[in-house]
Design a protein around this motif. Structure first.
Motif, PDB file in Angstrom:
ATOM      1  N   ASN A  73       1.114  -0.987   0.034  1.00 42.15           N
ATOM      2  CA  ASN A  73      -0.008  -0.076   0.345  1.00 42.15           C
ATOM      3  C   ASN A  73       0.579   1.019  -0.077  1.00 42.15           C
ATOM      4  O   ASN A  73       1.259   1.506   0.884  1.00 42.15           O
ATOM      5  N   GLN A  78      -2.706   0.640  -4.857  1.00 46.60           N
ATOM      6  CA  GLN A  78      -2.181  -0.920  -4.434  1.00 46.60           C
ATOM      7  C   GLN A  78      -1.660  -1.161  -4.651  1.00 46.60           C
ATOM      8  O   GLN A  78      -1.220  -0.962  -6.119  1.00 46.60           O
ATOM      9  N   LYS A 100      -5.407   1.942  -8.416  1.00 47.28           N
ATOM     10  CA  LYS A 100      -6.266   3.082  -8.102  1.00 47.28           C
ATOM     11  C   LYS A 100      -7.601   2.851  -8.087  1.00 47.28           C
ATOM     12  O   LYS A 100      -8.321   2.441 -10.100  1.00 47.28           O
TER      13      LYS A 100
END
Length: 110
Positions: A73, A78, A100
């Motif tokens: 993260n 991600q 995203k």
């Protein structure tokens, strides 16, 4: 502290990764950018894509394997990492997929 192994990404993420690699192998710019967010689509020109595809496609076509490494993260994104190993014995590549809101925000091959 509890740690849980995450040795595989979500199925949708793996599918996105596979689609990107297949698009590179087939030199298919339209498919490559189709899951991208507006900034990704705008930032990746067909010329840049074609240059990368021309370098990588022959290695991909000879065969490769991908191993999922981890998920990070980072700054609201991600980020997923894979190791690509090639059957021709050439150098491995680390693939980095940034998502995203379920859209591709970046895809780097190092």
């Amino acid at each position: 502290m509890k740690s849980t192994p995450s040795n595989q990404p979500e199925q949708s993420v793996q599918k996105t990764f596979t689609n990107l690699i297949n698009a590179l192998e087939q030199n298919n710019y339209t498919n490559f950018i189709s899951q991208g967010n507006p900034a990704f689509k705008e930032g990746l020109t067909k010329q840049i894509f074609t240059h990368v595809s021309e370098q990588l496609a022959p290695r991909l076509k000879k065969g490769y394997s991908s191993v999922f490494l981890t998920k990070l993260n980072q700054q609201g994104y991600q980020v997923y990492l894979w190791k690509l190993s090639f059957k021709d014995g050439s150098d491995d590549i680390v693939a980095r997929l940034s998502l995203k809101d379920a859209k591709v925000a970046g895809f780097w091959l190092n």
